[in-house]
Design a protein around this motif. Structure first.
Motif, PDB file in Angstrom:
ATOM      1  N   GLN A   1       0.826  -1.204   0.000  1.00  0.00           N
ATOM      2  CA  GLN A   1       0.000   0.000   0.000  1.00  0.00           C
ATOM      3  C   GLN A   1       0.858   1.250   0.000  1.00  0.00           C
ATOM      4  O   GLN A   1       0.622   2.201  -0.753  1.00  0.00           O
ATOM      5  CB  GLN A   1      -0.916   0.000   1.227  1.00  0.00           C
ATOM      6  CG  GLN A   1      -1.859   1.188   1.296  1.00  0.00           C
ATOM      7  CD  GLN A   1      -2.571   1.277   2.635  1.00  0.00           C
ATOM      8  OE1 GLN A   1      -1.944   1.474   3.673  1.00  0.00           O
ATOM      9  NE2 GLN A   1      -3.889   1.108   2.624  1.00  0.00           N
ATOM     10  N   ARG A   2       1.905   1.279   0.831  1.00  0.00           N
ATOM     11  CA  ARG A   2       2.761   2.452   0.908  1.00  0.00           C
ATOM     12  C   ARG A   2       3.531   2.669  -0.397  1.00  0.00           C
ATOM     13  O   ARG A   2       3.712   3.802  -0.841  1.00  0.00           O
ATOM     14  CB  ARG A   2       3.723   2.304   2.087  1.00  0.00           C
ATOM     15  CG  ARG A   2       4.440   3.586   2.492  1.00  0.00           C
ATOM     16  CD  ARG A   2       3.464   4.701   2.837  1.00  0.00           C
ATOM     17  NE  ARG A   2       2.491   4.345   3.825  1.00  0.00           N
ATOM     18  CZ  ARG A   2       2.637   4.529   5.134  1.00  0.00           C
ATOM     19  NH1 ARG A   2       3.739   5.060   5.607  1.00  0.00           N
ATOM     20  NH2 ARG A   2       1.664   4.210   5.957  1.00  0.00           N
TER      21      ARG A   2
ATOM     22  N   TRP B   1       4.807  10.896   2.219  1.00  0.00           N
ATOM     23  CA  TRP B   1       5.318   9.537   2.428  1.00  0.00           C
ATOM     24  C   TRP B   1       6.679   9.333   1.754  1.00  0.00           C
ATOM     25  O   TRP B   1       7.155   8.209   1.644  1.00  0.00           O
ATOM     26  CB  TRP B   1       4.326   8.516   1.879  1.00  0.00           C
ATOM     27  CG  TRP B   1       2.911   8.748   2.286  1.00  0.00           C
ATOM     28  CD1 TRP B   1       1.901   9.190   1.487  1.00  0.00           C
ATOM     29  CD2 TRP B   1       2.321   8.572   3.569  1.00  0.00           C
ATOM     30  NE1 TRP B   1       0.733   9.297   2.188  1.00  0.00           N
ATOM     31  CE2 TRP B   1       0.971   8.915   3.485  1.00  0.00           C
ATOM     32  CE3 TRP B   1       2.829   8.139   4.804  1.00  0.00           C
ATOM     33  CZ2 TRP B   1       0.094   8.851   4.563  1.00  0.00           C
ATOM     34  CZ3 TRP B   1       1.958   8.072   5.872  1.00  0.00           C
ATOM     35  CH2 TRP B   1       0.610   8.425   5.754  1.00  0.00           C
ATOM     36  N   VAL B   2       7.301  10.414   1.280  1.00  0.00           N
ATOM     37  CA  VAL B   2       8.548  10.321   0.518  1.00  0.00           C
ATOM     38  C   VAL B   2       9.716  10.781   1.388  1.00  0.00           C
ATOM     39  O   VAL B   2       9.565  11.669   2.226  1.00  0.00           O
ATOM     40  CB  VAL B   2       8.467  11.187  -0.760  1.00  0.00           C
ATOM     41  CG1 VAL B   2       9.789  11.176  -1.524  1.00  0.00           C
ATOM     42  CG2 VAL B   2       7.330  10.694  -1.658  1.00  0.00           C
TER      43      VAL B   2
ATOM     44  N   LEU C   1       9.022   1.919   7.713  1.00  0.00           N
ATOM     45  CA  LEU C   1       8.646   1.850   6.291  1.00  0.00           C
ATOM     46  C   LEU C   1       9.526   2.745   5.416  1.00  0.00           C
ATOM     47  O   LEU C   1       9.184   3.014   4.261  1.00  0.00           O
ATOM     48  CB  LEU C   1       7.179   2.267   6.139  1.00  0.00           C
ATOM     49  CG  LEU C   1       6.163   1.372   6.856  1.00  0.00           C
ATOM     50  CD1 LEU C   1       4.782   2.017   6.847  1.00  0.00           C
ATOM     51  CD2 LEU C   1       6.106  -0.007   6.219  1.00  0.00           C
ATOM     52  N   SER C   2      10.656   3.171   5.937  1.00  0.00           N
ATOM     53  CA  SER C   2      11.501   4.149   5.247  1.00  0.00           C
ATOM     54  C   SER C   2      12.018   3.655   3.904  1.00  0.00           C
ATOM     55  O   SER C   2      12.148   4.435   2.958  1.00  0.00           O
ATOM     56  CB  SER C   2      12.689   4.542   6.130  1.00  0.00           C
ATOM     57  OG  SER C   2      12.266   5.204   7.286  1.00  0.00           O
TER      58      SER C   2
ATOM     59  N   SER D   1      10.582   3.940  -3.943  1.00  0.00           N
ATOM     60  CA  SER D   1       9.404   3.975  -4.824  1.00  0.00           C
ATOM     61  C   SER D   1       9.374   5.225  -5.694  1.00  0.00           C
ATOM     62  O   SER D   1       8.989   5.143  -6.871  1.00  0.00           O
ATOM     63  CB  SER D   1       8.124   3.873  -3.994  1.00  0.00           C
ATOM     64  OG  SER D   1       8.052   2.628  -3.345  1.00  0.00           O
ATOM     65  N   PRO D   2       9.778   6.421  -5.196  1.00  0.00           N
ATOM     66  CA  PRO D   2       9.812   7.593  -6.080  1.00  0.00           C
ATOM     67  C   PRO D   2      10.773   7.427  -7.252  1.00  0.00           C
ATOM     68  O   PRO D   2      10.480   7.857  -8.375  1.00  0.00           O
ATOM     69  CB  PRO D   2      10.281   8.731  -5.155  1.00  0.00           C
ATOM     70  CG  PRO D   2       9.959   8.278  -3.793  1.00  0.00           C
ATOM     71  CD  PRO D   2      10.113   6.786  -3.810  1.00  0.00           C
ATOM     72  N   ILE D   3      11.911   6.772  -7.016  1.00  0.00           N
ATOM     73  CA  ILE D   3      12.871   6.559  -8.096  1.00  0.00           C
ATOM     74  C   ILE D   3      12.285   5.652  -9.157  1.00  0.00           C
ATOM     75  O   ILE D   3      12.459   5.878 -10.369  1.00  0.00           O
ATOM     76  CB  ILE D   3      14.179   5.969  -7.527  1.00  0.00           C
ATOM     77  CG1 ILE D   3      14.832   6.962  -6.558  1.00  0.00           C
ATOM     78  CG2 ILE D   3      15.149   5.608  -8.643  1.00  0.00           C
ATOM     79  CD1 ILE D   3      16.058   6.435  -5.876  1.00  0.00           C
ATOM     80  N   MET D   4      11.552   4.630  -8.734  1.00  0.00           N
ATOM     81  CA  MET D   4      10.902   3.723  -9.683  1.00  0.00           C
ATOM     82  C   MET D   4       9.909   4.468 -10.560  1.00  0.00           C
ATOM     83  O   MET D   4       9.800   4.201 -11.761  1.00  0.00           O
ATOM     84  CB  MET D   4      10.199   2.594  -8.929  1.00  0.00           C
ATOM     85  CG  MET D   4      11.138   1.687  -8.153  1.00  0.00           C
ATOM     86  SD  MET D   4      10.245   0.486  -7.122  1.00  0.00           S
ATOM     87  CE  MET D   4       9.382  -0.458  -8.382  1.00  0.00           C
ATOM     88  N   ALA D   5       9.189   5.411  -9.963  1.00  0.00           N
ATOM     89  CA  ALA D   5       8.226   6.201 -10.738  1.00  0.00           C
ATOM     90  C   ALA D   5       8.919   7.155 -11.699  1.00  0.00           C
ATOM     91  O   ALA D   5       8.490   7.320 -12.849  1.00  0.00           O
ATOM     92  CB  ALA D   5       7.311   6.980  -9.793  1.00  0.00           C
TER      93      ALA D   5
END
Length: 484
Positions: free
Chosen positions: A281-282, A316-317, A385-386, A392-396
């Motif tokens: 989810q995160r 969340w980033v 959850l760090s 995840s931002p890099i993947m996007a």
């Protein structure tokens, strides 16, 4: 602007002082950037609220359409949600339930049978295949709703609405020019889950509330009261990102609509059922919000609104991907090369972890609604959850594929293997290496940082033990924790 200055300083220093000094300068500037970001975030989240102005133009009981988009949800869960929606003390409303991409007929057919008992109030539709993630389903709901609908109220499949929820939602938005009013995503609370409960609630009490200062709070999908005319003017729900709710808010703001957050508790949902589900989810939230941010960068809006949107999208980033990567490079360099590496490099890397940790600690402890104990538990969950929030931002940004995965809320069991250990293991490895090369002072510092991340992962596991999971049920409102 600060990023451009950092880039130019690094390029110039490379040609003047060499690689190692350039790396130290880069790490120093990155530390400064993380410090500034932490300070701005705390100041933003402590902003005062702004009231939503109202006119005298009210419509008595405007038509409201409740939209419930479901996919692979347990039928008994959805039926409870629809049953609660049928018991609202509001006259002029309908319920649209749309199931899509659910291959198991045993999941959606009982829902259809229940909905068909109330043909005057409930519309049910099933699609074997539908594109566009959840946004695609919500756009289909638009086609099914009554033509006289003035407002849409979005509800997730696991949310139990209070009887007066629709009346309160209409009273909040009617007579204003807001395109959407977002209400808190509240959850059924069990005493074992205080940390996760307050970590999830933190977004609304801090970021969403602060967004009201510039009337730019982004919707979060469920418990969103949306003006139909505004939604149709931006061509419906956007399907280009995994967080269609935040993307819709950006489209509203780009068209000069106002958006608002109301801190009234209208319903309760269920928190993720396992650590694995929580991490998925995160990841989706961070990935989708990064997609939204990339689209938002090209829009021209007021600076105050731009800051508000940036803070909400990046809630969340974090920037830990840099110190994580440099920690790994430092370890490899110490093992496989004979170079004398400056003590400044590990110190700056560890300093960045510390800036992140203390920035988040101060941010969570500044929440005056909760006690120190609850705020600290929320802080530990956030820190655990760090890793997902770092990469995840890099993947996007690089365009790595991702799919919309619905979050399971039930029956999953978390074992010891689900404890987040990537960052603790990396830092403990760095600690042992620092001891081995005789840098005892830095090693002790590294050990403390690594143990904090390890502690946060263990605490996260403690909230998802099998005993806790087996007790998770939708409980009556009077047994829940309310901040109304």
């Amino acid at each position: 602007m600060l990023c451009y200055v950092m880039f130019l300083a690094v390029i110039l220093s490379y040609f003047v002082v060499g690689f190692e000094t350039t790396l130290i300068i880069f790490l120093s500037l990155l530390s400064l950037l993380m410090l500034v970001e932490s300070i701005v975030r705390v100041r933003f989240c402590r902003r005062q609220n702004k009231s939503l102005s109202k006119s005298s133009k009210f419509e008595k009981s405007p038509k409201v359409s409740i939209h419930i988009a479901i996919c692979n949800e347990p039928s008994d869960l959805v039926i409870k949600t629809v049953r609660a929606a049928l018991q609202l003390n509001y006259e002029n409303y309908e319920i649209v339930v749309l199931d899509n991409n659910t291959s198991d007929k045993k999941l959606w057919k009982p829902v259809r049978e229940f909905c068909n008992r109330y043909p005057e109030k409930v519309i049910f539709k099933h699609f074997d295949r539908l594109d566009g993630y959840k946004a695609g389903a919500l756009n289909q709901c638009l086609k099914l709703m009554h033509p006289d609908t003035k407002y849409i109220f979005t509800v997730d499949a696991d949310y139990i609405l209070k009887p007066d929820s629709l009346s309160k939602a209409v009273a909040t938005i009617d007579g204003t020019d807001a395109a959407v009013v977002q209400f808190p995503q509240h959850y059924t609370l069990h005493h074992e889950r205080h940390g996760l409960f307050n970590e999830l609630e933190h977004f609304f009490s801090s970021y969403a509330q602060a967004g009201n200062r510039s009337l730019s709070t982004l919707p979060t999908g469920t418990l969103s009261m949306i003006r139909v005319a505004s939604l149709l003017s931006v061509s419906g729900w956007p399907t280009e990102s995994l967080t269609e709710d935040a993307h819709l808010g950006i489209k509203f703001l780009s068209e000069k609509f106002t958006t608002y957050f109301s801190n009234q508790i209208l319903g309760q949902g269920v928190m993720p059922g396992s650590i694995a589900d929580l991490r998925k989810q995160r990841h989706r939230w961070v990935y989708g919000n990064t997609q939204c941010f990339l689209k938002f960068c090209s829009l021209r809006v007021k600076d105050q609104c731009k800051l508000s949107v940036f803070m909400q999208l990046s809630a969340w980033v974090n920037l830990l991907s840099f110190p994580i990567a440099f920690s790994l490079l430092y370890i490899l360099a110490e093992i496989f090369t004979n170079c004398q590496i400056s003590d400044w490099i590990p110190m700056l890397i560890l300093g960045q972890f510390s800036i992140y940790v203390f920035g988040k600690l101060f941010l969570f402890l500044s929440n005056r609604k909760n006690t120190f104990q609850y705020n600290f538990k929320a802080f530990l969950i956030h820190i655990a959850l760090s890793f997902e929030m770092a990469f995840s931002p890099i993947m996007a940004v690089v365009g790595m594929p991702a799919s919309f995965v619905t979050t399971s809320k039930f029956a999953s069991v978390s074992s010891l293997k689900h404890i987040p250990l990537r960052i603790p293991v990396l830092l403990l490895t760095m600690t042992m290496l620092l001891f081995a090369v005789g840098k005892t002072g830095i090693a002790m510092y590294s050990l403390q940082v690594s143990l904090l991340f390890l502690l946060s992962g263990i605490y996260l596991y403690s909230e998802f033990t099998p005993k806790t999971i087996n007790q998770l049920k939708i409980i009556p409102d009077e047994n829940s924790h309310s901040r109304a």
